[in-house]
Design a protein around this motif. Sequence first.
Motif, PDB file in Angstrom:
ATOM      1  N   ALA A 289       0.824  -1.100  -0.055  1.00 30.83           N
ATOM      2  CA  ALA A 289       0.107  -0.010   0.027  1.00 30.83           C
ATOM      3  C   ALA A 289       0.863   1.091   0.147  1.00 30.83           C
ATOM      4  N   LEU A 290       1.863   1.240   0.760  1.00 32.03           N
ATOM      5  CA  LEU A 290       2.704   2.406   0.866  1.00 32.03           C
ATOM      6  C   LEU A 290       3.517   2.717  -0.520  1.00 32.03           C
ATOM      7  N   ARG A 291       4.105   1.658  -1.051  1.00 39.27           N
ATOM      8  CA  ARG A 291       4.777   1.615  -2.233  1.00 39.27           C
ATOM      9  C   ARG A 291       3.644   2.089  -3.456  1.00 39.27           C
ATOM     10  N   ARG A 292       2.572   1.846  -3.445  1.00 40.98           N
ATOM     11  CA  ARG A 292       1.517   2.303  -4.380  1.00 40.98           C
ATOM     12  C   ARG A 292       1.002   3.970  -4.120  1.00 40.98           C
ATOM     13  N   HIS A 293       0.946   4.169  -3.007  1.00 40.99           N
ATOM     14  CA  HIS A 293       0.915   5.523  -2.458  1.00 40.99           C
ATOM     15  C   HIS A 293       2.175   6.391  -3.000  1.00 40.99           C
ATOM     16  N   MET A 294       3.457   5.734  -2.897  1.00 42.65           N
ATOM     17  CA  MET A 294       4.533   6.425  -3.149  1.00 42.65           C
ATOM     18  C   MET A 294       4.496   6.742  -4.719  1.00 42.65           C
ATOM     19  N   MET A 295       3.910   5.954  -5.588  1.00 42.41           N
ATOM     20  CA  MET A 295       3.794   6.487  -7.002  1.00 42.41           C
ATOM     21  C   MET A 295       3.133   7.862  -7.255  1.00 42.41           C
ATOM     22  N   VAL A 296       2.111   7.989  -6.377  1.00 42.75           N
ATOM     23  CA  VAL A 296       1.369   9.099  -6.396  1.00 42.75           C
ATOM     24  C   VAL A 296       2.256  10.349  -5.943  1.00 42.75           C
ATOM     25  N   GLU A 297       3.095  10.099  -4.856  1.00 45.74           N
ATOM     26  CA  GLU A 297       4.068  11.243  -4.457  1.00 45.74           C
ATOM     27  C   GLU A 297       4.870  11.474  -5.521  1.00 45.74           C
ATOM     28  N   MET A 298       5.335  10.557  -6.262  1.00 44.05           N
ATOM     29  CA  MET A 298       6.416  10.589  -7.357  1.00 44.05           C
ATOM     30  C   MET A 298       5.931  11.327  -8.567  1.00 44.05           C
ATOM     31  N   ALA A 299       4.504  11.385  -8.589  1.00 42.20           N
ATOM     32  CA  ALA A 299       3.659  11.883  -9.744  1.00 42.20           C
ATOM     33  C   ALA A 299       3.595  13.330  -9.312  1.00 42.20           C
ATOM     34  N   GLN A 300       3.412  13.775  -8.046  1.00 44.85           N
ATOM     35  CA  GLN A 300       3.400  15.025  -7.411  1.00 44.85           C
ATOM     36  C   GLN A 300       4.688  15.648  -7.682  1.00 44.85           C
ATOM     37  N   MET A 301       5.785  14.937  -7.359  1.00 48.04           N
ATOM     38  CA  MET A 301       7.145  15.709  -7.349  1.00 48.04           C
ATOM     39  C   MET A 301       7.573  15.924  -8.846  1.00 48.04           C
TER      40      MET A 301
END
Length: 475
Positions: A289-301
């Motif tokens: 779940a955290l890894r999948r959330h981090m893809m959204v964070e990477m898109a934001q970056m």
Amino acid sequence: MTAMSELPGLHPHDDRLLPADPAVRDLARRLYQQVRDLPIISPHGHVPVEWIEGNIPFTDPTALLLSPDHYIFRLLHAAGVPLGSLGVGDQTLSDAESRAAWRAFCEHWALFRGTPSRFWMESVLSSIFGVTQRPSAESADAIYDRVAECLTSDEYRPRELFKSFGIDVLATTDDPCADLAHHAALAADPSFDGRVVPTFRPDRYLEPGRPGFSQLMDRLAEASGEDTGDFPGYLRALAQRRRHFKQHGAVSADHSHADVVTLELAPSEAARIYAAALRGETSTEESTALRRHMMVEMAQMSVDDGLVMTLHPGVHRNHHSPTLKAFGPDTGHDIPVAVEFTRSLQPLLDRFGTAPGLHLVLFTVDETVFSREIAPLAGFYPAVYAGVPWWFLDAPEAIRRYRGAVTETLGFYRTSGFIDDTRAFCSIPARHDMSRRLDSAYLAELVVQHRLDEDEAFETGVDLVTTIPRQVFKL
């Protein structure tokens, strides 16, 4: 023994990969001639920057042409040739062992019939090294000697080859904590006028379930100067490293995980799972779940800093545990698996699919999704581009299928431009040449079918190797 003059020759045909129909072939030939010698743009690859920066002579034919090439050594391994004898991983071969490895390759030349490796290696041997004999048991030593002799010349050093290949831009793939000193030294060297840029590759720093995650966070903290003891600090550290990469010329961030499922966790939940990961106490479900959330964070970056975001999921890494243990990762036993994009990316695209400036390039080794998912996504979302076939699919028939699968939905200008994705430095021009021949053939077919005017075909052919990759990768 057969005399060398009597051995089968190596003479790649001028019209290879062009259409069989003479009328179509003539047009394809003219289209190809227009793009054949245009500069190479390589925005995703794995050639070590140290080769270019140090300009150290290559040691031997095996170390240059066989040991780095997954396509070569994995098929030889399938035929019973031990990886250790081919210099795979961190193996260092003696002169005798290097020659023996080359002999094994030449003795198994028939294995490569019909493969893109055959096309690439023929091109490399004939056009770069002037080899005129077909690889075989009888010709192995003579070919080895020819290539080895060439490698003693200054014109076969990495920088000289870089220039002779006509490379305009070459991207490497780099760990987020790399200091990028070799890139900095190369950029500051007035004797080198090429462009070599790093690529931010954070996969293992985004997977809290992997062994040693807390140690990776310590390393990230040291490299970034940020405290990674909590989730906000973790995000700041990744953002700082991305800035460091941009300052050294990076244009993209590359991501490869088991899937591209994205989701958004509440900040408190992301922080809780991250803290548990530092203690080594997360469940598989929480880590995923955290890894999948981090893809959204990477898109934001990527929205914030402008780095192109490339995704290439769906690979079962290190399929053979004994090989992984003996030779390490990236040693030929990564295997494609099926992957889904449409539902998986919806949370990310809901937020960023129309975000100004975001370029999200979707690659796959599952070609069933080209027409069903990737082309429709790239045909609607301004942020999305359809990545070309690569890795297992960078072969003539797969590339032809790709053009047929995506063009009717999104044309040419929502695709990425060719990606060579290679560790085998000398194969770069051969791979780009293959792509240019195939695209010239495809465009010629459209013209003779009266689906495209001839002037449009010539314009598109040039755009596919110049305008499109520059625009997609912000070069």
